[in-house]
Motif scaffolding. Structure first.
Motif, PDB file in Angstrom:
ATOM      1  N   GLN A 151       0.752  -1.051   0.043  1.00  0.00           N
ATOM      2  CA  GLN A 151      -0.006   0.017   0.039  1.00  0.00           C
ATOM      3  C   GLN A 151       0.923   1.066   0.002  1.00  0.00           C
ATOM      4  N   VAL A 152       0.651   1.821  -0.981  1.00  0.00           N
ATOM      5  CA  VAL A 152       1.494   3.465  -1.073  1.00  0.00           C
ATOM      6  C   VAL A 152       0.840   4.310  -0.117  1.00  0.00           C
ATOM      7  N   GLN A 153       1.660   4.894   0.794  1.00  0.00           N
ATOM      8  CA  GLN A 153       1.325   6.280   1.570  1.00  0.00           C
ATOM      9  C   GLN A 153       2.297   7.349   1.421  1.00  0.00           C
ATOM     10  N   LEU A 154       1.816   8.440   1.233  1.00  0.00           N
ATOM     11  CA  LEU A 154       2.573   9.814   1.276  1.00  0.00           C
ATOM     12  C   LEU A 154       2.546  10.400   2.635  1.00  0.00           C
ATOM     13  N   ALA A 155       3.688  10.730   3.058  1.00  0.00           N
ATOM     14  CA  ALA A 155       3.634  11.363   4.409  1.00  0.00           C
ATOM     15  C   ALA A 155       4.409  12.948   4.374  1.00  0.00           C
ATOM     16  N   GLU A 156       3.765  14.067   4.573  1.00  0.00           N
ATOM     17  CA  GLU A 156       4.351  15.291   4.648  1.00  0.00           C
ATOM     18  C   GLU A 156       4.819  15.627   5.994  1.00  0.00           C
ATOM     19  N   SER A 157       5.801  16.448   5.953  1.00  0.00           N
ATOM     20  CA  SER A 157       6.406  16.921   6.994  1.00  0.00           C
ATOM     21  C   SER A 157       6.750  18.431   6.725  1.00  0.00           C
ATOM     22  N   GLY A 158       7.377  19.196   7.753  1.00  0.00           N
ATOM     23  CA  GLY A 158       7.915  20.366   7.608  1.00  0.00           C
ATOM     24  C   GLY A 158       6.962  21.715   7.900  1.00  0.00           C
ATOM     25  N   GLY A 159       5.447  21.291   8.024  1.00  0.00           N
ATOM     26  CA  GLY A 159       4.829  22.603   8.077  1.00  0.00           C
ATOM     27  C   GLY A 159       4.876  23.264   9.517  1.00  0.00           C
ATOM     28  N   GLY A 160       4.019  24.188   9.723  1.00  0.00           N
ATOM     29  CA  GLY A 160       4.095  24.972  10.809  1.00  0.00           C
ATOM     30  C   GLY A 160       3.627  26.569  10.699  1.00  0.00           C
ATOM     31  N   GLY A 198       6.105   2.087   0.546  1.00  0.00           N
ATOM     32  CA  GLY A 198       5.496   1.103   0.014  1.00  0.00           C
ATOM     33  C   GLY A 198       5.533   1.107  -1.491  1.00  0.00           C
ATOM     34  N   TYR A 199       6.345   2.167  -1.985  1.00  0.00           N
ATOM     35  CA  TYR A 199       6.820   2.068  -3.419  1.00  0.00           C
ATOM     36  C   TYR A 199       8.166   2.672  -3.456  1.00  0.00           C
ATOM     37  N   THR A 200       8.628   1.813  -4.456  1.00  0.00           N
ATOM     38  CA  THR A 200      10.307   2.383  -4.638  1.00  0.00           C
ATOM     39  C   THR A 200      10.518   2.550  -6.221  1.00  0.00           C
ATOM     40  N   ALA A 201       9.653   2.480  -6.988  1.00  0.00           N
ATOM     41  CA  ALA A 201       9.914   2.572  -8.478  1.00  0.00           C
ATOM     42  C   ALA A 201      10.091   3.923  -8.974  1.00  0.00           C
ATOM     43  N   GLY A 202       9.680   4.896  -8.262  1.00  0.00           N
ATOM     44  CA  GLY A 202       9.753   6.255  -8.345  1.00  0.00           C
ATOM     45  C   GLY A 202       8.501   6.712  -9.011  1.00  0.00           C
ATOM     46  N   PHE A 203       8.146   8.132  -8.908  1.00  0.00           N
ATOM     47  CA  PHE A 203       7.047   8.546  -9.443  1.00  0.00           C
ATOM     48  C   PHE A 203       7.409   9.604 -10.498  1.00  0.00           C
ATOM     49  N   TYR A 204       6.631   9.706 -11.598  1.00  0.00           N
ATOM     50  CA  TYR A 204       7.193  10.813 -12.697  1.00  0.00           C
ATOM     51  C   TYR A 204       6.242  12.054 -12.578  1.00  0.00           C
ATOM     52  N   CYS A 205       5.444  11.928 -11.726  1.00  0.00           N
ATOM     53  CA  CYS A 205       4.664  13.284 -11.619  1.00  0.00           C
ATOM     54  C   CYS A 205       4.437  13.514 -10.101  1.00  0.00           C
ATOM     55  N   LEU A 206       5.088  14.459  -9.591  1.00  0.00           N
ATOM     56  CA  LEU A 206       5.115  14.726  -8.119  1.00  0.00           C
ATOM     57  C   LEU A 206       4.849  16.496  -8.098  1.00  0.00           C
ATOM     58  N   GLY A 207       3.958  16.497  -6.848  1.00  0.00           N
ATOM     59  CA  GLY A 207       3.349  17.946  -6.720  1.00  0.00           C
ATOM     60  C   GLY A 207       2.697  18.348  -5.621  1.00  0.00           C
ATOM     61  N   LYS A 257      13.076   9.616  -6.734  1.00  0.00           N
ATOM     62  CA  LYS A 257      11.742  10.088  -7.357  1.00  0.00           C
ATOM     63  C   LYS A 257      10.602   9.615  -6.165  1.00  0.00           C
ATOM     64  N   THR A 258      10.958   9.381  -4.878  1.00  0.00           N
ATOM     65  CA  THR A 258      10.020   8.956  -3.780  1.00  0.00           C
ATOM     66  C   THR A 258       9.846   9.930  -2.886  1.00  0.00           C
ATOM     67  N   THR A 259      10.603  11.180  -3.108  1.00  0.00           N
ATOM     68  CA  THR A 259      10.624  12.412  -1.715  1.00  0.00           C
ATOM     69  C   THR A 259      10.399  13.448  -2.798  1.00  0.00           C
ATOM     70  N   ASP A 269       2.109  10.434  -8.785  1.00  0.00           N
ATOM     71  CA  ASP A 269       1.731   9.369  -9.869  1.00  0.00           C
ATOM     72  C   ASP A 269       2.851   8.834 -10.632  1.00  0.00           C
ATOM     73  N   PRO A 270       2.858   7.625 -10.728  1.00  0.00           N
ATOM     74  CA  PRO A 270       3.883   6.831 -11.487  1.00  0.00           C
ATOM     75  C   PRO A 270       3.870   7.322 -13.046  1.00  0.00           C
ATOM     76  N   ARG A 271       2.855   7.879 -13.465  1.00  0.00           N
ATOM     77  CA  ARG A 271       2.942   8.298 -14.853  1.00  0.00           C
ATOM     78  C   ARG A 271       3.409   9.927 -14.888  1.00  0.00           C
ATOM     79  N   ARG A 272       3.728  10.389 -16.106  1.00  0.00           N
ATOM     80  CA  ARG A 272       4.300  11.708 -16.270  1.00  0.00           C
ATOM     81  C   ARG A 272       3.191  12.487 -16.152  1.00  0.00           C
ATOM     82  N   CYS A 273       3.446  13.845 -15.812  1.00  0.00           N
ATOM     83  CA  CYS A 273       2.510  14.968 -15.680  1.00  0.00           C
ATOM     84  C   CYS A 273       2.054  15.069 -17.081  1.00  0.00           C
TER      85      CYS A 273
END
Length: 126
Positions: free
Chosen positions: A1-10, A26-35, A75-77, A98-102
């Motif tokens: 299961q893929v999970q994204l966790a944000e940090s650094g806010g305040g 839960g995902y190591t292949a890398g994402f090609y659209c991050l936002g 491409k996982t962070t 997303d694993p697909r390109r933007c």
């Protein structure tokens, strides 16, 4: 299961800086659209910045010149460096990947990303 966790806010004062981070598990292949997207109380979600994994970036006009999106080599962070912050930047910030390109639905406007974080609060005081 893929999970994204944000940090650094305040909370910071107007003119200050914050750096948001978002790490995938839960995902190591890398994402090609991050936002990063944000939503202020009473407002619709807004696309802030996108990176396509090949070096191309896209920003909302409201943050151009102040925010910088970047990612690590795997491409996982994804990061969002936010400078010259304004009270109108106050919002809940969500990372998305997303694993697909933007392109197509995967855009700042449509936000059609496959995976989303739970969000992190950023508050800018005047």
């Amino acid at each position: 299961q893929v999970q994204l966790a944000e940090s650094g806010g305040g909370s910071v004062e107007s003119g200050g800086s914050l750096r948001l981070s978002c790490t995938a598990s839960g995902y190591t292949a890398g994402f090609y659209c991050l936002g990063w997207f944000r939503q202020a109380p009473g407002k619709e979600r807004e696309g802030v910045a996108l990176a396509d994994g090949y070096g191309t970036t896209n920003y909302a006009n409201s943050v151009k010149g102040r925010f910088t999106i970047s990612h690590d080599n795997t491409k996982t962070t994804v990061y969002l460096q936010m400078n010259s912050l304004k009270p109108e930047d106050t919002a809940m910030y969500y990372c998305a990947a997303d694993p697909r390109r933007c392109g197509g639905d995967r855009s700042l406007v449509r936000g059609g990303m496959k995976y989303w974080g739970n969000g992190i609060q950023v508050t800018i005081s005047s």
